[in-house]
Design an enzyme around this catalytic site. Structure first.
Site, PDB file in Angstrom:
ATOM      1  N   TRP A   1     -13.793 -35.889   8.185  1.00  0.00           N
ATOM      2  CA  TRP A   1     -15.122 -35.397   7.818  1.00  0.00           C
ATOM      3  C   TRP A   1     -15.803 -36.333   6.834  1.00  0.00           C
ATOM      4  CZ3 TRP A   1     -16.199 -32.229   3.050  1.00  0.00           C
ATOM      5  CH2 TRP A   1     -15.255 -32.482   2.053  1.00  0.00           C
ATOM      6  N   ASP A   2     -15.016 -37.223   6.214  1.00  0.00           N
ATOM      7  CA  ASP A   2     -15.544 -38.151   5.223  1.00  0.00           C
ATOM      8  C   ASP A   2     -16.812 -38.842   5.714  1.00  0.00           C
ATOM      9  OD1 ASP A   2     -12.919 -37.537   4.633  1.00  0.00           O
ATOM     10  OD2 ASP A   2     -12.367 -39.559   4.029  1.00  0.00           O
TER      11      ASP A   2
ATOM     12  N   GLU B   1      -7.776 -28.967  -0.618  1.00  0.00           N
ATOM     13  CA  GLU B   1      -6.528 -28.783   0.120  1.00  0.00           C
ATOM     14  C   GLU B   1      -5.413 -28.217  -0.748  1.00  0.00           C
ATOM     15  OE1 GLU B   1      -5.829 -32.574   1.916  1.00  0.00           O
ATOM     16  OE2 GLU B   1      -7.566 -32.400   3.241  1.00  0.00           O
TER      17      GLU B   1
ATOM     18  N   LYS C   1      -7.521 -29.797  -5.808  1.00  0.00           N
ATOM     19  CA  LYS C   1      -7.330 -31.214  -5.518  1.00  0.00           C
ATOM     20  C   LYS C   1      -8.671 -31.943  -5.607  1.00  0.00           C
ATOM     21  CE  LYS C   1      -5.849 -34.341  -1.794  1.00  0.00           C
ATOM     22  NZ  LYS C   1      -5.515 -34.445  -0.354  1.00  0.00           N
ATOM     23  N   GLN C   2      -9.713 -31.273  -5.130  1.00  0.00           N
ATOM     24  CA  GLN C   2     -11.034 -31.894  -5.087  1.00  0.00           C
ATOM     25  C   GLN C   2     -12.110 -30.824  -5.116  1.00  0.00           C
ATOM     26  OE1 GLN C   2      -9.601 -33.208  -1.225  1.00  0.00           O
ATOM     27  NE2 GLN C   2     -11.686 -32.985  -0.448  1.00  0.00           N
TER      28      GLN C   2
END
Length: 815
Positions: A369-370, A495, A607-608
């Site tokens: 998806w980046d 995640e 994580k993000q």
């Protein structure tokens, strides 16, 4: 920050390049990445031509991969079956030098320097070497991967000796793919890193040596892809050369031995051409194409290829460049990142953009998806044609997406979480297939491109079927209950939480997706009744289905905690214990390499950016106070274990009133590879993070928003920054913005212009505007500590439970 991270005695400060003034054998893998050259199709890593000391050397073609069966210890229906891994293709850039029987090792050079020039697209190197026999040797080398000639690279190697000497120059081609060990778990295992294969990957079909040329061809053992590599040589010397060589399946060598006179100059030029093809495409045909490219490049000559390269990049930088006056450290890092985006997308020509571009094998060369979330916004505003090409690649995966949806018992289409050929390659569904949000991410990129570039026909034309089929998945996946539309068992961008109900990001992006798809359907029905009738027949689409999407979007559940006054990342996230990051040892990061997923999943730890990313991409769904509350709660508990996080956090930090934090996060994201902050740059450039640098500058400090294609600007220039200059698109028109502490200047470069908002006030841009600025947004006291803020204050033990899991140990350590 840069002064602390970068050794400026070794890596000098350059406005338009990355240089190195001293050769060392430490951090070889990182330097192989940051000095790589590529064009989006072909990439050459940055090891020296002699390759005497290397860590992860190589050469990569976008999408050229091998497949292999995924072996699940406990398989289940619908698990991904076939892995896909990018191949380190035969490396033809190699050159060795021997003087009086002594082989050059750059580590023995008396002086060494190289520069990757962002304006010329050339990596140049100079070194001096004194041999054991007392001869002084000067060496100049350069390499480029052409942006104009997609399949071609050029290596120039020039030598001068100050006294008569026996000089041997050797050109090599080497197949590295079949010498790598298979990936195994154990000490140092990292799931983000690609491994080797348990079988021979490249099966030889062609080996030819004719005159000064090699032509070699292979086919991959399992995926059946064809590959041809052609190499043409031109060697010039005043003294006669004795030529020798041989070519075999995995190694080709050609040497020139010259009794060089004092001061004589020798030059070797290598032109490389790489062509790949699908199963069934004859390797001989690929070799013929490579030979044609070599004919053309050799006829044009070295200088012509250099001039073409510089001209292409001049056009690229016209809109891509972002200027940071008075910030030389950041300026160099920013331009390096933007140059990486050119090297990742410039000549991808309808292929995807891997997480590492063509600079390395990290994440096995997969597309995620980046691309749509971190790279396409940059291309949409600076190079719409490249944006459209990248989006077309995703559109071409529709059949695979339809098949994947059916495997998961869903209607419509579901794009693979990680893939090269369109099939799902994620073996861990919880952090892979469950990230259904990829459908909405693709739709968001399609809609952004169409709106920003005034191209609504794109959505009702070639993108229409994809919009419809991916929207159908949401309608089928979700369900109505208690007046709300719910999406269960999904994983959001973070995640460290997996398979949850009503993830905030997923739900809001799905809402946008459903509305965009419905609007496209209504537009097609009104503008082209004939095509609408055809779509109804071919897709089984009707008004009831479209109305159902709108009903689902309107009723979409948006998790919110009334007591905390903040949106919840998912339905249960705020009920978990908060991970005590303040007392977590630094050597336990990233958590994913030190704790079982179940340990991580049961805690509030990120994580993000997840909810914070929603506050950015779906910012028009929130009030300013709500966006601030989201940032204050989630930023302290975000580990930054993902390189995708810092720059998104920077954008929202700047918006809501934390400018110091925004600058810190921006610097972290800008230097993630140049300073190897995550200790995995050896595996390739973090392309999404490089795209995030542009996003943070333009959306963050520039304050630009393009929700629904309507441009608004509310600047957030950091204290101490004299200004910021960048380009963007306004309804398809090219605009250059110059921001200072006192004003925003907008200059129309091309196109009719249009209306936009600046600090909430409407303006019509038809030429040039100079808009005074009262301020650069709010500025709040910095957040301290690692506790989430609730109503602007650190959470208390009455509001949260704080836990610190035991440090993890392996079985071997326990014994």
């Amino acid at each position: 920050m840069a002064e602390e991270l970068i050794d400026r005695a070794r890596f000098p400060l350059l406005a338009w390049g990355l240089g190195e003034l001293r050769y060392e054998t430490t951090s070889l893998g990182q330097r192989e990445t940051i000095f790589a050259v590529g064009n989006g199709y072909l990439g050459l890593r940055g090891e020296d031509e002699e390759a005497t000391a290397v860590e992860a050397p190589g050469c990569f073609l976008n999408g050229f991969h091998e497949t292999w069966p995924i072996k699940h210890a406990e398989a289940a229906y619908g698990f991904a079956k076939t892995g896909q891994t990018i191949i380190n293709v035969p490396d033809a850039k190699l050159v060795r030098l021997s003087v009086d029987g002594q082989t050059l090792d750059p580590a023995e050079a008396s002086s060494y320097s190289r520069v990757l020039d962002f304006r010329t697209g050339v990596l140049r190197r100079e070194l001096s070497w004194r041999t054991a026999s007392g001869k002084n040797v000067r060496l100049h080398s350069s390499r480029l991967v052409s942006f104009v000639r997609r399949h071609v690279a050029q290596v120039v190697y020039e030598i001068e000796v100050d006294a008569a000497a026996d000089v041997v120059v050797t050109s090599e081609l080497r197949n590295r793919a079949d010498g790598m060990p298979a990936v195994t778990e154990g000490a140092g295992f990292d799931p983000r890193r690609a491994g080797g294969f348990g079988h021979r990957v490249l099966v030889t079909e062609l080996v030819e040596e004719v005159g000064d040329r090699w032509s070699l061809g292979w086919r991959t053992a399992n995926s059946g892809l064809g590959l041809a590599v052609g190499v043409a040589h031109q060697f010039d010397s005043a003294s006669p050369a004795d030529v020798d060589g041989a070519a075999s399946a995995d190694h080709a060598v050609r040497s020139w031995r010259v009794p060089a006179a004092a001061g004589e100059r020798l030059r070797l030029v290598k032109w490389l051409s790489y062509h790949d093809g699908q199963a069934g495409v004859p390797v001989a045909g690929l070799a013929a194409s490579a030979a044609f490219d070599l004919d053309q490049a050799q006829a044009a000559g070295v200088d012509a290829l250099l001039a073409e390269q510089a001209a292409w990049l001049t056009g690229y930088w016209a809109d891509a460049d972002v200027e940071l006056p008075g910030q030389p450290e950041l300026q160099q890092a920013v331009r390096w990142c933007l140059f990486q985006l050119a090297q990742a997308a410039g000549r991808a020509d309808g292929r995807g953009i891997g997480a590492k571009g063509v600079t390395g094998s990290g994440y096995e060369g997969h597309y995620f998806w980046d691309t749509e979330i971190y790279l396409v916004p940059f291309l949409t505003h600076t190079n719409p044609e490249l944006a459209r090409q990248v989006l077309r690649f995703r559109l071409g995966l529709l059949d695979s997406a339809r098949h994947r949806a059916r495997e998961l018992a869903q209607r419509g289409a579901l794009f693979a979480w990680r893939t090269i050929n369109g099939d799902e390659a994620s073996a861990y569904y919880a952090a892979g297939t469950a990230q259904y949000h990829i459908n909405a991410d693709v739709a968001d990129a399609l809609a952004r491109y169409a709106a920003v570039n005034a191209d609504p026909e794109f959505l009702t034309g070639e993108a229409f079927v994809v919009l419809i089929e991916t929207a159908r998945l949401w309608a089928d996946l979700g369900f109505f209950r208690d007046g709300g539309f719910h999406l269960h068992s999904v994983t959001g961008p973070d995640e460290y939480s997996a398979v949850v109900n009503n993830n905030l990001y997923t739900n809001l992006m799905a809402r946008k997706h459903l509305r965009v798809a419905a609007a496209a359907a209504r537009r097609l029905e009104a503008s082209d009744p004939q095509r609408w009738t055809q779509a109804v027949a071919e897709l089984g689409l009707d008004d009831a289905e479209v109305n159902g999407w709108l009903a689902a979007a309107d009723a979409m559940v948006v998790p919110y905690h009334e007591g905390f006054g903040v949106h919840a990342q998912d339905a249960d996230f705020l009920t978990r214990a908060v991970w005590d990051l303040a007392h977590t040892s630094g050597d336990q990061h990233p958590l994913l390499l030190h704790y079982h997923p179940l340990v991580i999943y049961r805690h509030q730890v990120l994580k993000q950016a997840d909810a914070v990313l929603a506050a950015f991409l779906a910012g028009d769904e929130f009030t300013p106070a709500q966006r601030r509350a989201i940032f204050e709660y989630y930023d302290p508990i975000t580990t930054g274990d993902s390189t995708l996080s810092a720059l998104v956090q920077s954008i929202v930090a700047a918006e809501v009133g934390y400018p110091q934090r925004a600058v810190e996060l921006f610097a972290e994201g800008s230097f993630v590879d140049l300073a190897d902050l995550h200790h995995n740059t050896r595996d390739g450039v973090h392309i999404a993070s490089a795209g995030g640098v542009w996003n943070a500058l333009v959306y963050g400090f520039g304050g630009l928003r393009d929700h629904g294609g309507r441009i608004s600007i509310d600047p957030r220039l950091p204290v101490g920054w004299p200004g910021l200059r960048f380009s963007f698109r306004l309804a398809g028109s090219r605009v250059r913005a110059e921001l200072t502490t006192e004003e925003l200047q907008l200059r129309l470069l091309a196109g009719p212009g249009g209306e936009l908002l600046v600090c909430g006030r409407p303006y019509q841009l038809t030429g040039e505007l100079r808009i005074p600025l009262d301020d650069q947004g709010p500025e709040l006291a910095p957040i301290t500590g690692r506790l989430p803020l609730i109503h602007g204050r650190p959470a208390t033990t009455e509001q949260i439970s704080l836990q610190l899991p035991l440090p993890s140990i392996s079985k071997g350590d326990a014994e």
